[in-house]
Design a protein around this motif. Structure first.
Motif, PDB file in Angstrom:
ATOM      1  N   LEU A  32      42.271   9.239  29.797  1.00 53.45           N
ATOM      2  CA  LEU A  32      40.915   8.754  30.082  1.00 53.45           C
ATOM      3  C   LEU A  32      40.372   9.352  31.378  1.00 53.45           C
ATOM      4  O   LEU A  32      39.188   9.704  31.459  1.00 53.45           O
ATOM      5  CB  LEU A  32      40.916   7.229  30.172  1.00 53.45           C
ATOM      6  N   ASP A  33      41.219   9.447  32.391  1.00 51.68           N
ATOM      7  CA  ASP A  33      40.794  10.049  33.661  1.00 51.68           C
ATOM      8  C   ASP A  33      40.298  11.471  33.431  1.00 51.68           C
ATOM      9  O   ASP A  33      39.248  11.881  33.953  1.00 51.68           O
ATOM     10  CB  ASP A  33      41.955  10.067  34.656  1.00 51.68           C
ATOM     11  N   ARG A  34      41.042  12.241  32.645  1.00 54.47           N
ATOM     12  CA  ARG A  34      40.678  13.633  32.384  1.00 54.47           C
ATOM     13  C   ARG A  34      39.363  13.714  31.605  1.00 54.47           C
ATOM     14  O   ARG A  34      38.467  14.497  31.944  1.00 54.47           O
ATOM     15  CB  ARG A  34      41.797  14.304  31.600  1.00 54.47           C
ATOM     16  N   LEU A  35      39.242  12.898  30.579  1.00 48.27           N
ATOM     17  CA  LEU A  35      38.039  12.932  29.742  1.00 48.27           C
ATOM     18  C   LEU A  35      36.793  12.506  30.531  1.00 48.27           C
ATOM     19  O   LEU A  35      35.724  13.102  30.383  1.00 48.27           O
ATOM     20  CB  LEU A  35      38.216  12.033  28.524  1.00 48.27           C
ATOM     21  N   THR A  84      34.824   1.056  20.711  1.00 52.96           N
ATOM     22  CA  THR A  84      34.106   1.078  21.984  1.00 52.96           C
ATOM     23  C   THR A  84      33.152  -0.104  22.006  1.00 52.96           C
ATOM     24  O   THR A  84      32.342  -0.274  21.093  1.00 52.96           O
ATOM     25  CB  THR A  84      33.308   2.385  22.149  1.00 52.96           C
ATOM     26  N   VAL A  85      33.260  -0.945  23.012  1.00 50.53           N
ATOM     27  CA  VAL A  85      32.402  -2.126  23.136  1.00 50.53           C
ATOM     28  C   VAL A  85      31.902  -2.227  24.568  1.00 50.53           C
ATOM     29  O   VAL A  85      32.560  -1.775  25.499  1.00 50.53           O
ATOM     30  CB  VAL A  85      33.155  -3.430  22.756  1.00 50.53           C
ATOM     31  N   ILE A 132      34.633   8.183  24.111  1.00 43.79           N
ATOM     32  CA  ILE A 132      33.879   8.523  25.326  1.00 43.79           C
ATOM     33  C   ILE A 132      32.492   9.049  24.944  1.00 43.79           C
ATOM     34  O   ILE A 132      31.491   8.773  25.633  1.00 43.79           O
ATOM     35  CB  ILE A 132      34.640   9.567  26.166  1.00 43.79           C
ATOM     36  N   ALA A 133      32.409   9.788  23.842  1.00 42.92           N
ATOM     37  CA  ALA A 133      31.117  10.293  23.380  1.00 42.92           C
ATOM     38  C   ALA A 133      30.173   9.139  23.039  1.00 42.92           C
ATOM     39  O   ALA A 133      28.972   9.207  23.314  1.00 42.92           O
ATOM     40  CB  ALA A 133      31.312  11.191  22.160  1.00 42.92           C
ATOM     41  N   HIS A 134      30.712   8.073  22.447  1.00 45.64           N
ATOM     42  CA  HIS A 134      29.878   6.902  22.169  1.00 45.64           C
ATOM     43  C   HIS A 134      29.302   6.326  23.469  1.00 45.64           C
ATOM     44  O   HIS A 134      28.157   5.879  23.511  1.00 45.64           O
ATOM     45  CB  HIS A 134      30.698   5.820  21.456  1.00 45.64           C
ATOM     46  N   ALA A 182      27.410  12.348  15.499  1.00 46.64           N
ATOM     47  CA  ALA A 182      27.071  12.870  16.823  1.00 46.64           C
ATOM     48  C   ALA A 182      28.260  12.738  17.782  1.00 46.64           C
ATOM     49  O   ALA A 182      28.527  13.641  18.582  1.00 46.64           O
ATOM     50  CB  ALA A 182      25.854  12.136  17.377  1.00 46.64           C
ATOM     51  N   ALA A 183      28.983  11.608  17.686  1.00 45.87           N
ATOM     52  CA  ALA A 183      30.149  11.416  18.554  1.00 45.87           C
ATOM     53  C   ALA A 183      31.260  12.395  18.196  1.00 45.87           C
ATOM     54  O   ALA A 183      31.972  12.894  19.074  1.00 45.87           O
ATOM     55  CB  ALA A 183      30.648   9.973  18.443  1.00 45.87           C
TER      56      ALA A 183
END
Length: 275
Positions: free
Chosen positions: A65-68, A91-92, A124-126, A205-206
């Motif tokens: 997650l840190d990298r993304l 994702t919420v 992350i895209a969301h 899209a995500a």
């Protein structure tokens, strides 16, 4: 979104025409929206039995997650793990700064580290697209209408018995409640059609943003195919009216208008540039 706004406007106008004061209609709609806006994250965690995990508890997932988040220039979301054996990720949250990514144990067991990274990139895209906020705002009234239809249906069955001594009041009341519930059910169904189309578009899209972020569309395509293999996909949706965006949905017929996600082969073809 335009079609959805038209459906909601028709519902609210119908309430006003039925004699409900405009102030009550506006206040009721605002309360429904606020309730969804502030309760979505908590309800999603409760339904999936997810618990927050720290970097000390899950260093590998937090490192991903840190990298993304560094690649996406995005504040780091909270991370939660669900014991659910069905492979999925959700994702919420209301905004980029108040978002939680939920990963199920079933997903971790099924995917390689590279595939799991691509799935987290999809989530992350969301967040980048503000999809959860959009879907929360868009779905609040539709979810309320569905709940109202279910509740009034149960009340309609009980109303005649409750007022049996005052016949025909009980029958009349029951029919009135039943008609109100039927109207809410129809409005909810109509509202869910553009909602599901919106959800399918946001998933595609995500997928694309995740592929661009990592430069490895094949990893996400592989993850999607693995997740859809066998009997891993649940028959019922754990979200049950909570606007949480997941990697995959429960099993639906191919091409169904009520599907929240595109067909997996469509998604894979788009990712690999063959569709």
């Amino acid at each position: 979104m335009t079609l959805l706004a038209a459906v909601y406007a028709a519902v609210l106008a119908g309430l006003v025409l039925a004699g409900v004061p405009v102030l009550w209609v506006v206040a009721g709609a605002a309360l429904v929206l606020l309730a969804q806006w502030f309760s979505t994250e908590r309800l999603a965690r409760r339904m999936t039995r997810a618990r927050y995990v720290t970097a000390e508890q899950e260093p590998e997932l937090h490192a991903v997650l840190d990298r993304l988040c560094a690649l996406a220039d995005q504040p780091k979301p909270r991370l939660a793990l669900s014991p659910d054996p069905a492979p999925n990720a959700y994702t919420v949250g209301r905004s980029r700064r108040s978002v939680t990514i939920i990963v199920t144990e079933g997903l971790r067991r099924r995917l390689t580290p590279e595939e799991l990274t691509s799935v987290l990139a999809h989530e992350i895209a969301h967040v980048l697209h503000r999809d959860v906020a959009v879907m929360t705002l868009a779905s609040s009234l539709a979810i309320f209408l569905a709940s109202a239809a279910k509740g009034t249906g149960q009340l309609a069955v009980r109303a005649p018995a409750l007022f049996l001594e005052e016949f025909p009041v009980g029958i009349v009341l029951g029919l009135g409640v039943l008609l109100g519930g039927a109207a809410a059910a129809v409005a909810s169904f109509v509202a869910h059609l553009p909602l599901r189309a919106l959800s399918r578009a946001r998933e595609l899209a995500a997928d694309r943003t995740a592929a661009d972020l990592l430069g490895q569309p094949g990893q996400l395509a592989s993850a999607l195919l693995k997740v859809h293999e066998g009997a891993g996909i649940p028959l019922t949706d754990l979200r049950r009216g909570v606007p949480a965006l997941g990697l995959v949905a429960c099993r639906t017929r191919k091409g169904s208008l009520m599907a929240t996600h595109p067909d997996v082969h469509t998604r894979v073809a788009r990712l690999l540039g063959t569709g």
